[in-house]
Scaffold this active site. Structure first.
Site, PDB file in Angstrom:
ATOM      1  N   ASP A  16       1.011  -0.845   0.162  1.00  0.00           N
ATOM      2  CA  ASP A  16      -0.272  -0.005   0.006  1.00  0.00           C
ATOM      3  C   ASP A  16       1.077   1.051   0.502  1.00  0.00           C
ATOM      4  OD1 ASP A  16      -2.268   1.443   0.470  1.00  0.00           O
ATOM      5  OD2 ASP A  16      -1.552   1.866   3.030  1.00  0.00           O
ATOM      6  N   ASP A  18      -0.427   4.959   0.790  1.00  0.00           N
ATOM      7  CA  ASP A  18      -0.381   6.086   2.230  1.00  0.00           C
ATOM      8  C   ASP A  18      -0.606   5.760   3.471  1.00  0.00           C
ATOM      9  OD1 ASP A  18      -1.387   8.196   0.470  1.00  0.00           O
ATOM     10  OD2 ASP A  18      -2.835   7.854   0.029  1.00  0.00           O
ATOM     11  N   SER A 131      -2.726   1.057  -4.624  1.00  0.00           N
ATOM     12  CA  SER A 131      -3.293   2.430  -3.470  1.00  0.00           C
ATOM     13  C   SER A 131      -4.649   3.403  -4.030  1.00  0.00           C
ATOM     14  CB  SER A 131      -2.067   3.303  -3.767  1.00  0.00           C
ATOM     15  OG  SER A 131      -2.490   4.482  -3.143  1.00  0.00           O
ATOM     16  N   LYS A 180      -9.022  -3.470  -3.282  1.00  0.00           N
ATOM     17  CA  LYS A 180      -8.159  -4.096  -3.732  1.00  0.00           C
ATOM     18  C   LYS A 180      -7.090  -5.297  -3.946  1.00  0.00           C
ATOM     19  CE  LYS A 180      -5.619  -0.245  -1.317  1.00  0.00           C
ATOM     20  NZ  LYS A 180      -4.095  -0.204  -0.098  1.00  0.00           N
TER      21      LYS A 180
END
Ligand SMILES: Nc1ccn([C@@H]2O[C@H](COP(=O)(O)O)[C@@H](O)[C@H]2O)c(=O)n1
Length: 273
Positions: A16, A18, A131, A180
């Site tokens: 990922d 962030d 992301s 995701k």
């Protein structure tokens, strides 16, 4: 460039961005996500910023509510992302402004990021960044730190600029915190065929599915950064991730693991295994 480790020994890293590769906090203050970088920049009007903040204040508690099942959160997340995109598209944001917006932001990668990106690059290990943030922004954050190498592949929400250079939409599919998986990354996953070990890095329970669909994977080591609501979420994170790093703003553990894996991988290949 260091020798590439044989694909069988070396992992693929699926991460990922962030608040996983980027920092959650620094000096007691929260660091911005890729959305926050844009929301708080001069290319967004005060009124729009207020509306985006109101969306964050409403939806973020839903995203991180440990009592609320993921299926219940899903429609709220789609609504949050879609409403934020609509607001941003009304702002006449120019493609050429993105680099400046990032330069003027307080975006920070976790301590140890240089060793992390360089090690993967030098050893020919694919880094797949998955992301739910804004692709153009996070890519620029990595580029401005001199860490964007050709072994990195990013799937995220990329902006769609018109012929006039203005933001007119976001490219499909919309990636939010809980979708995701291979549906958004199937074609890239085919290139990872034959790599059986995955190191997965995330800060949200939605990140756990990021490597689902990588063909032939046998081992996934899941490392979770527990940044926020630590007491409430600890039990769930410990049940879901193999390693949980609480309020750790560094990539020290990940870098240490990589060194260990690369060292054993090289030894294994020297022995012909
Ligand atoms: N309008 C929005 C939408 C999302 N966020 C936050 O961005 C993070 C992006 O997700 P990652 O998968 O890249 O971690 C997510 O945690 C949302 O809280 C936002 O700030 N504004």
């Amino acid at each position: 460039m260091a020798e590439a480790v044989p694909a069988l020994c070396a992992p693929t890293v699926v991460s990922d961005f962030d608040l996983t590769l980027s920092r959650f906090a620094h000096g007691g203050r929260r660091c911005p996500s890729s959305y926050n970088i844009l929301d708080n920049s001069k290319v967004v009007s005060e009124e729009c910023r207020r509306e985006l903040t109101a969306l964050f204040d409403h939806y973020y508690p839903i995203e991180t509510d440990p009592q609320c099942p993921m299926e219940e959160k899903l429609p709220h997340m789609v609504e949050w992302w879609s409403r934020a995109h609509d607001l941003l598209c009304g702002q006449r944001i120019q493609r050429l402004q993105i680099a400046e917006v990032v330069r003027e932001s307080g975006a920070m990668l976790r301590e140890g990021y240089g060793a992390f990106f360089d090690t993967l690059h030098c050893h020919g290990i694919p880094l797949f960044i998955f992301s739910a943030g804004i692709g153009d922004i996070l890519e620029e954050v990595i580029r401005q730190r001199g860490a964007l190498h050709p072994n990195t592949h990013i799937v995220s929400n990329y902006m769609d600029f018109g012929d006039d250079g203005l933001l007119q939409g976001f490219k499909a599919p919309l990636i939010h915190i809980f979708n995701k998986n291979s549906s958004a990354a199937a074609s890239y996953f085919q290139q990872l065929q034959g790599r059986t070990n995955v190191l997965l890095l995330g800060d949200s329970l939605g990140d756990l599915s990021m490597a689902d669909g990588v063909p032939g994977v046998q081992n996934v080591l899941k490392i979770g950064f527990l940044n926020d609501k630590v007491e409430e979420q600890r039990e769930c994170y410990l049940d879901s991730f193999d390693i949980v790093l609480e309020r750790d703003e560094t990539l020290g553990v990940v870098n240490g693991l990589l060194q260990h894996i690369l060292c054993s991988g090289a030894c294994g290949s020297a022995q012909g295994s």
